[in-house]
Design an enzyme around this catalytic site. Structure first.
Site, mmCIF file in Angstrom:
data_model
loop_
_atom_site.group_PDB
_atom_site.id
_atom_site.type_symbol
_atom_site.label_atom_id
_atom_site.label_comp_id
_atom_site.label_asym_id
_atom_site.label_seq_id
_atom_site.Cartn_x
_atom_site.Cartn_y
_atom_site.Cartn_z
ATOM 1 N N ASP A 1 -5.967 -6.005 10.475
ATOM 2 C CA ASP A 1 -7.320 -5.621 10.408
ATOM 3 C C ASP A 1 -7.853 -6.387 9.703
ATOM 4 O OD1 ASP A 1 -6.207 -5.904 8.114
ATOM 5 O OD2 ASP A 1 -7.020 -3.780 7.085
ATOM 6 N N LYS B 1 1.060 -1.207 0.598
ATOM 7 C CA LYS B 1 -0.199 -0.181 -0.329
ATOM 8 C C LYS B 1 0.217 1.142 0.161
ATOM 9 C CE LYS B 1 -2.325 -1.568 3.642
ATOM 10 N NZ LYS B 1 -3.356 -2.057 4.641
#
Ligand code: GLC
Length: 439
Positions: free
Chosen positions: A188, A152
């Site tokens: 997450d 990311k």
């Protein structure tokens, strides 16, 4: 124009038979990953099983997964209810994302200190903190794990290959926050699964569709060979890191996008599905259409040459009827240009939603080949929560795939999984006393 759009439609199509091929390939890669063999699905054990719903207490959660860093205080009441009692949000600048690792962790510790300035909360010591660190981490325990590689757009130096809990604890100590103990480390996806399953035992999958994409599910410890099973644990949550799945056909835009990233050849599924990349795919299509004189005019080309000049939020607004060109200050766009842009947004986002749904189908079938029970999938992330039509497109593909058992899979928004879920993980970890490292 029509010919171009038809061939674009074909390049971005993801058919039912593509979904079936994805499922077969997913299962092969899952099998390899669980066996500890090279695979594009890393299948990383999270050293935790799902909660009972009776966990209680007050916890601090730290959530780093993209350009936002959040510090939260979470209270669990022991009856399936979780509440965020205080929260602060900070922006991680590109300088920290791509600079020196120690500077990144010092910044994180500073944010924790600022959280306490903003929210003067009184806790008994030590204060348990769960760290949601949403990158591929090889865990050795529920509170230890090394970063395998950044994703990311992060590339902070000196973190890959190191234990991120030690790096965080050292930074907290440098800031005088020794009273905080990092009790749990979580992805997450695991947070989303834990947050939802705290109140709903039918939840057996956590999925993130946000800046990045990934999933986790509880696995039978007998099904994986890695010597990482904790004695007595009846299930082990597996962080799949499905963003790295690479057994799909890619088109020329996917290839062009991949070549320009910090991690070419990696995170191929993520680059077709997640919020960080959908705008880029649209931008590459727009550039090509300008060159072919099918869209706007050549004077607008320079605007679209900039990386991330189009974001997934822009596509989302266009899908909701907004006028991207007007908002971006691009003059002279015609009605047809606006319609073409919406069509591009729809092609890119529909493929993303269908790939995500097929991937969920693959994992559910792995857990339950005959779909003999109900599966609740906890989903978090802006694409699912905010992109108009994204959940509906996913549900439509699942309905096509499982027309005999239409109610077997429910997709549920699990907002704030990273915060609440982290607290649940810390509570489960405390209950299990499972913080030793298995050799
Ligand atoms: C990236 C990370 C993964 C995370 C996902 C969603 O794929 O590698 O760990 O879960 O983004 O944030």
């Amino acid at each position: 124009m029509n010919a171009f759009l038809t061939s674009l439609g074909a390049e971005f199509s993801f058919s039912l038979s593509d979904a079936q091929n994805l499922i077969t390939a997913f299962h092969e890669e899952m099998r390899l990953g669980l066996a500890g063999k090279p695979s594009s699905l890393k299948m990383l054990p999270a050293y935790i099983g799902r909660p009972s719903g009776r966990e209680r207490g007050q916890f601090l959660a730290l959530d780093l997964g993209g350009t936002n860093l959040r510090v939260l205080a979470v209270a669990l009441d022991g009856r399936g209810d979780a509440r965020v009692t205080a929260a602060s949000r900070f922006t991680v600048s590109e300088a920290f994302m791509r600079g020196d690792g120690d500077a990144l962790f010092d910044f994180i510790a500073r944010c924790v200190a600022l959280f306490f300035e903003e929210h003067p909360i009184h806790y008994t010591k030590p204060l348990h903190l769960a760290f949601t660190f949403s990158f591929p981490v090889a865990q050795k325990a529920v509170n230890a794990g090394t970063l395998l590689n950044w994703t990311k757009g992060f590339c902070a130096a000196g973190v890959q290959g190191r234990d991120v809990v030690s790096l965080l604890s050292a930074a907290l100590a440098r800031r005088g926050l020794e009273a905080i103990r990092v009790t749990a480390l979580a992805n997450d996806t695991v947070g989303a699964l834990m947050a939802k399953s705290y109140s709903d035992p039918a939840c057996d999958m956590g999925v993130i569709l946000g800046t990045g994409t990934n999933a986790c599910y509880p696995e039978d410890p007998a099904r994986f060979s890695q010597k990482s099973v904790l004695p007595g644990l009846r299930e082990m949550v597996i962080n799949m890191e499905w963003g790295d799945f690479d057994r799909m056909d890619v088109n020329r835009y996917d290839r062009r996008l991949d070549a320009a990233t910090l991690n070419p050849g990696r995170q191929r599924l993520e680059k077709m599905v997640s919020g960080m990349y959908l705008g880029e795919l649209a931008r590459l299509i727009v550039c090509e259409m300008i060159d072919e004189e099918l869209l706007l005019n050549l004077d607008t080309r320079s605007f679209f040459e900039r990386d991330h000049a189009v974001t997934s939020e822009d596509l989302s607004q266009a899908a909701a009827g907004g006028d991207f060109f007007c908002q971006a200050g691009i003059k002279g766009a015609t009605k047809r240009d606006r319609e073409t842009f919406s069509r591009i947004a729809r092609l890119v986002s529909t493929r993303a939603a269908r790939i995500a749904a097929a991937s969920i189908g693959a994992v559910v079938l792995w857990m339950d080949p005959n779909l003999s029970r109900r599966h609740v999938v906890a989903v978090d992330g802006a694409l699912f929560a905010k992109y108009p039509g994204f959940p509906e497109t996913m549900k439509a593909l699942l309905a096509e795939m499982f027309s005999d058992t239409p109610k077997a899979i429910s997709l549920c928004l699990a907002p704030d999984g990273s915060g609440i879920g982290a607290a649940v993980i810390a509570a489960v970890a405390a209950d299990l006393h499972s913080t030793e490292t298995i050799p």
